[in-house]
Write an enzyme that holds these catalytic residues in place. Structure first.
Site, PDB file in Angstrom:
ATOM      1  N   GLY A   1      -8.153   2.244  -2.014  1.00 35.63           N
ATOM      2  CA  GLY A   1      -7.824   3.225  -0.986  1.00 35.63           C
ATOM      3  C   GLY A   1      -6.509   3.926  -1.247  1.00 35.63           C
ATOM      4  O   GLY A   1      -6.340   5.109  -0.930  1.00 35.63           O
ATOM      5  N   ASP A   2      -5.564   3.206  -1.837  1.00 30.95           N
ATOM      6  CA  ASP A   2      -4.274   3.817  -2.178  1.00 30.95           C
ATOM      7  C   ASP A   2      -4.466   4.858  -3.280  1.00 30.95           C
ATOM      8  O   ASP A   2      -3.861   5.930  -3.243  1.00 30.95           O
ATOM      9  CB  ASP A   2      -3.282   2.745  -2.627  1.00 30.95           C
TER      10      ASP A   2
ATOM     11  N   ASP B   1      -2.705  -4.018  -8.298  1.00 30.82           N
ATOM     12  CA  ASP B   1      -2.770  -3.110  -7.155  1.00 30.82           C
ATOM     13  C   ASP B   1      -2.553  -1.650  -7.534  1.00 30.82           C
ATOM     14  O   ASP B   1      -3.106  -0.756  -6.901  1.00 30.82           O
ATOM     15  CB  ASP B   1      -1.712  -3.515  -6.119  1.00 30.82           C
TER      16      ASP B   1
ATOM     17  N   GLY C   1     -16.544   4.201   0.396  1.00 25.47           N
ATOM     18  CA  GLY C   1     -16.724   3.233  -0.678  1.00 25.47           C
ATOM     19  C   GLY C   1     -17.423   3.848  -1.877  1.00 25.47           C
ATOM     20  O   GLY C   1     -17.111   4.971  -2.290  1.00 25.47           O
TER      21      GLY C   1
ATOM     22  N   ALA D   1       0.814  -1.214   0.000  1.00 23.39           N
ATOM     23  CA  ALA D   1       0.000   0.000   0.000  1.00 23.39           C
ATOM     24  C   ALA D   1       0.847   1.263   0.000  1.00 23.39           C
ATOM     25  O   ALA D   1       0.561   2.223  -0.719  1.00 23.39           O
ATOM     26  CB  ALA D   1      -0.933  -0.010   1.215  1.00 23.39           C
TER      27      ALA D   1
ATOM     28  N   ASN E   1       2.384   1.747  -3.351  1.00 26.60           N
ATOM     29  CA  ASN E   1       1.353   2.102  -4.324  1.00 26.60           C
ATOM     30  C   ASN E   1       1.136   3.614  -4.345  1.00 26.60           C
ATOM     31  O   ASN E   1       1.050   4.234  -5.409  1.00 26.60           O
ATOM     32  CB  ASN E   1       0.020   1.424  -3.982  1.00 26.60           C
TER      33      ASN E   1
ATOM     34  N   GLY F   1      -6.235  -1.804  -3.810  1.00 27.99           N
ATOM     35  CA  GLY F   1      -5.574  -0.586  -4.263  1.00 27.99           C
ATOM     36  C   GLY F   1      -6.493   0.608  -4.393  1.00 27.99           C
ATOM     37  O   GLY F   1      -6.021   1.713  -4.674  1.00 27.99           O
TER      38      GLY F   1
END
Length: 324
Positions: free
Chosen positions: A260-261, A297, A230, A37, A40, A258
């Site tokens: 959230g990243d 990702d 979300g 993360a 990323n 990925g």
């Protein structure tokens, strides 16, 4: 002038992704990629033109060489990635899903080189970066990595740099939930921008409502709190303003890992450019939605040209239609 725009740190693992669907035990062919993360986000910021320093540790093995080579190809400055002759590079297996469900992931990272990160890795040159991005993953790796995370954040905040923090909770890496909550909140209290998911925020603060979760972190010292909702978008709150920015509709979710990243990339990049919080959250939502439409990702993270061609154009047209 700072040599680096952003300093990020953490563990990048090698990732073996199944070439076909089904249980990992039945898969015979895999493709080799990278995962992590923290990296990323670093890659996403580098693609948008920021000069990003990456602080990490890999094993003296082929996977470590693969990780560093891939990160350098993505534009990260890896001069501060140490090679550990005693401990291996972490890796993971990831299943292939075609229906938007969360993939099966198996980790092989215990005792990895990155888990042996410590305060000794903090070079003075890194502390000149304009901004530090941190997550709750690194402090979960080991006591020494936790100490390094805390020390980096204290030093950067003391030097007047801006700090962002994504809890990115990994309960399986902690010895207890209570320790995880205490340590993650201790780090979050040092950040200017805090970016929890709604479920994470509820667990970490004990509050259900996004406004109360945000108020908790504002009271701890944050200046901006953005809570990921979300598909519903994101809630933001500062000391002066609050609101919800609607999510970006997605025709088909391909890979949820990925997202959230990507969100963090959008928010951090826009705030570092001096954009308004509402525009920053719009960009964050857009990059997050782009991430879930791509397999991998970080494969869906846009370049600066793609951001200008797709996001900026779309929102200019949207603004014109509202004015009309």
């Amino acid at each position: 002038m700072a040599e680096f725009d952003v300093l990020s740190f953490g563990e990048t693992m090698a990732m073996l992704v199944a070439d076909q669907g089904g249980d990992l035990a039945s898969v015979n062919h895999f493709s080799k990629r990278i995962a992590g993360a923290d990296s990323n986000v670093a890659i996403g910021l580098a693609r948008l033109g920021f000069n990003v320093a990456w602080l990490s540790r890999v094993g003296a093995d082929s996977l470590g060489r693969f990780v560093v080579r891939t990160l350098e190809q993505e534009g990260l400055d890896c001069r501060h990635v140490a090679v550990d002759p005693m401990h291996p590079t972490g890796f993971q297996f990831k299943s292939r899903t075609d229906d938007g469900s969360d993939p099966q992931v198996e980790y092989f990272r215990r005792g990895s080189a990155a888990s042996h990160l410590s305060v000794d890795a903090i070079a003075p040159a890194l502390l000149g970066a304009r901004h530090l991005h941190a997550t709750g993953i690194v402090p979960a790796l080991s006591a020494t990595a936790r100490e390094m995370s805390l020390e980096l954040m204290i030093r950067m905040r003391g030097a007047g740099r801006s700090l962002s923090f994504d809890p990115n909770l990994r309960p399986s890496l902690w010895s207890s939930e209570s320790l995880m909550i205490a340590e993650v909140n201790r780090l979050a209290a040092l950040a200017h921008w805090v970016l929890p998911g709604l479920g994470e925020g509820r667990l970490l603060t004990g509050f259900d409502d996004p406004a109360d979760i945000a108020a908790f972190y504002l009271g701890q010292g944050a200046e901006i709190v953005v809570i990921k909702l979300g598909a519903d978008g994101a809630y933001y709150r500062t000391h002066l303003d609050q609101g919800v920015i609607a999510g970006v509709p997605v025709a088909q979710v391909v890979d949820t890992v990925g997202a959230g990243d990507g969100f963090a990339v959008g928010l951090i990049s826009a705030l570092l450019e001096g954009r308004a919080i509402t525009e920053a959250v719009q960009r964050a939502n857009w990059i997050g939605s782009r991430a879930v439409q791509s397999r991998g990702d970080m494969e869906g993270l846009p370049t600066r040209l793609e951001l200008l061609a797709e996001f900026e154009t779309a929102y200019r047209e949207q603004a014109r239609s509202h004015r009309g």
